[in-house]
Design a protein around this motif. Structure first.
Motif, PDB file in Angstrom:
ATOM      1  N   PRO A  42      -7.020   0.429  -2.825  1.00 43.92           N
ATOM      2  CA  PRO A  42      -8.020  -0.518  -2.753  1.00 43.92           C
ATOM      3  C   PRO A  42      -8.681  -0.353  -1.523  1.00 43.92           C
ATOM      4  CG  PRO A  42      -6.237  -1.445  -3.821  1.00 43.92           C
ATOM      5  CD  PRO A  42      -5.584  -0.308  -3.222  1.00 43.92           C
ATOM      6  N   SER A  43     -10.107  -0.176  -1.398  1.00 44.97           N
ATOM      7  CA  SER A  43     -10.887   0.134  -0.070  1.00 44.97           C
ATOM      8  C   SER A  43     -12.200  -0.700  -0.221  1.00 44.97           C
ATOM      9  CB  SER A  43     -11.104   1.660   0.025  1.00 44.97           C
ATOM     10  OG  SER A  43      -9.774   2.142   0.073  1.00 44.97           O
ATOM     11  N   VAL A  45      -4.093  -3.808   2.986  1.00 49.13           N
ATOM     12  CA  VAL A  45      -4.935  -3.549   2.021  1.00 49.13           C
ATOM     13  C   VAL A  45      -5.948  -4.583   1.532  1.00 49.13           C
ATOM     14  CG1 VAL A  45      -3.668  -1.620   0.598  1.00 49.13           C
ATOM     15  CG2 VAL A  45      -3.470  -4.074   0.138  1.00 49.13           C
ATOM     16  N   PRO A  46      -7.160  -4.469   1.107  1.00 55.30           N
ATOM     17  CA  PRO A  46      -7.709  -3.253   1.256  1.00 55.30           C
ATOM     18  C   PRO A  46      -8.109  -2.450   2.227  1.00 55.30           C
ATOM     19  CG  PRO A  46      -9.548  -4.930   0.552  1.00 55.30           C
ATOM     20  CD  PRO A  46      -7.907  -5.511   0.656  1.00 55.30           C
ATOM     21  N   SER A  95       0.814  -1.179   0.101  1.00 55.97           N
ATOM     22  CA  SER A  95      -0.109  -0.081  -0.033  1.00 55.97           C
ATOM     23  C   SER A  95       0.797   1.195  -0.022  1.00 55.97           C
ATOM     24  CB  SER A  95      -0.879  -0.090   1.330  1.00 55.97           C
ATOM     25  OG  SER A  95      -0.184   0.235   2.316  1.00 55.97           O
ATOM     26  N   CYS A 125     -16.863  -1.650  -2.898  1.00 54.11           N
ATOM     27  CA  CYS A 125     -15.171  -1.929  -3.006  1.00 54.11           C
ATOM     28  C   CYS A 125     -14.780  -0.901  -4.039  1.00 54.11           C
ATOM     29  CB  CYS A 125     -15.099  -3.557  -3.315  1.00 54.11           C
ATOM     30  SG  CYS A 125     -15.458  -4.723  -2.284  1.00 54.11           S
ATOM     31  N   ASP A 139     -11.178   1.251  -5.934  1.00 50.62           N
ATOM     32  CA  ASP A 139      -9.992   1.338  -6.126  1.00 50.62           C
ATOM     33  C   ASP A 139      -9.440   2.788  -6.576  1.00 50.62           C
ATOM     34  OD1 ASP A 139      -7.303   1.290  -6.572  1.00 50.62           O
ATOM     35  OD2 ASP A 139      -7.290  -0.074  -8.249  1.00 50.62           O
ATOM     36  N   SER A 179     -10.568  -8.211  -0.648  1.00 52.50           N
ATOM     37  CA  SER A 179      -9.320  -8.621  -1.416  1.00 52.50           C
ATOM     38  C   SER A 179      -9.466  -9.685  -2.492  1.00 52.50           C
ATOM     39  CB  SER A 179      -8.083  -9.129  -0.340  1.00 52.50           C
ATOM     40  OG  SER A 179      -6.927  -9.154  -1.026  1.00 52.50           O
TER      41      SER A 179
END
Length: 383
Positions: A201-202, A253-254, A91, A195, A197, A237
């Motif tokens: 990515p989150s 991450v995410p 990350s 979700c 990006d 993920s």
């Protein structure tokens, strides 16, 4: 003992050890091995090293002057583990990016240009370009400043951190699953999550009902909820194709967290924040604990998410935009440390949107770090 020269900075609400590339050369594996030793990463207290014992104070970056036109500095960010001896490079960290920008000026990598100096940073971790504008009054390299931000008690040098062209930096798609929301199970109930990006990515889960009552109270945040969020991170993920099914995701991450409607609350320092002062409530997971504020890459992803119809952030946000010009809005995030504002700007030409957050940075110390005589680090070695 092999000495390693490090520079200790506070960047935003994090603390980061910064190293020049000639001090810490090598592959990521080699750099990770040295950092794990230097930080004491195998110890939960990091007693035998320079680590701070928490995820927000156990960070490092290797910094070098860039040879790429339009980029001033390249850096490799490292999230150093606590108690597991691991070092993650998956990350980026926006808080540490503010420290890297100040460091670049103080190390002479960048020359001040008037009262505000733009430092363009390239993240080796994610391929992201960051434009960090540092306060340089009268064209001088700053050693102190008067900028205050939530979650930090002392002022520092002001740094406006702008993540450029944020969409799909890790996966190639701003919505890697192709959906604006999808269900994740938390506390025995299905909750909508997005979700995304953007910057990093989150995964942002909408916390409603009983979940909301514990999600935003740091004094009662239960350990079992941390465990459930870790499970959500693993599921996200896999769904985002960051890791294949059956493999463990990165603990970084995410980025994973809970979103809620604005309510009155008190920060971890006891300050009252009213519902009228912010737009979306947020508690993020930082490695394996609740984040005391919010990571800047998480704030970037959250602001970008708010601009996409049907996401958890967009649904929670009432849509009242604080705009300074067309294609720009401010999103006020209610974090455990106070309100942080992320500024969203539409992209131009072929570029996707950009998101900026104001930070402060401060140089804390320089140190000669003594490593074990059997360390794999060799001073002056080349990558």
């Amino acid at each position: 003992m092999s000495p390693l020269i490090g520079h200790w900075y506070r960047g935003g609400t994090s603390k980061c050890w910064l190293f020049t590339a000639d001090q810490l050369p090598g592959t990521r594996e080699q750099i990770g091995s040295v950092l794990a030793e230097a930080f004491g990463a195998s110890d939960e207290r990091q007693l035998e090293g320079i680590g701070g014992g928490t995820s927000t104070t156990s960070k490092a970056a290797v910094v070098e002057t860039s040879g790429t036109p339009g980029i001033d500095v390249n850096y490799l960010f490292a999230q150093v583990g606590i108690g597991d001896g691991q070092v993650e490079f998956a990350s980026n960290c926006g808080n540490c990016a503010s420290a890297v920008a100040l460091f670049a000026l103080q190390q002479g990598m960048v020359t001040p240009d008037g009262d505000m100096t733009a430092v363009r940073l390239y993240s080796h971790n994610t391929g992201t370009v960051i434009r960090a504008v540092v306060a340089t009054p009268q064209g001088q390299v700053p050693t102190s400043g008067d900028a205050l931000i939530p979650g930090v008690s002392l002022p520092g040098v002001g740094v406006d951190v702008l993540f450029e062209d944020v969409d799909g930096t890790s996966t190639g798609n701003v919505l890697p699953t192709g959906k604006s929301v999808e269900p994740f199970e938390l506390n025995g109930d299905a909750h909508e999550a997005t979700c995304i990006d953007a910057g990093a990515p989150s995964c942002f889960v909408s916390a409603t009902g009983a979940l909301a009552r514990v999600a935003f109270d740091s004094s009662v945040f239960p350990a079992e909820l941390v465990d459930q969020l870790v499970d959500v991170r693993e599921q996200a993920s896999h769904r985002m194709a960051l890791t294949p099914p059956g493999t463990a995701p990165s603990p970084a991450v995410p980025k994973t967290g809970l979103l809620g409607e604005p309510t009155d609350y008190r920060t971890i320092s006891g300050q009252l924040v009213t519902a009228a002062e912010y737009d979306v409530r947020v508690t993020m997971l930082s490695m394996y604990a609740p984040h005391p504020a919010i990571g800047i890459t998480s704030a970037v992803a959250l602001a970008r998410s708010a601009a996409i119809q049907g996401t958890t952030a967009q649904k929670l946000w009432d849509g009242t935009r604080v705009s300074t010009e067309a294609g720009e809005f401010s999103l006020r995030l209610g974090t455990p440390s106070g309100v942080i504002t992320a500024v969203y700007r539409e992209g131009t030409g072929q570029q996707s949107p950009s998101v900026g957050v104001f930070r402060s940075a401060r140089h804390l110390a320089d140190a000669k770090i003594l490593l074990d005589e059997n360390s794999s680090f060799v001073e002056g070695a080349q990558a």
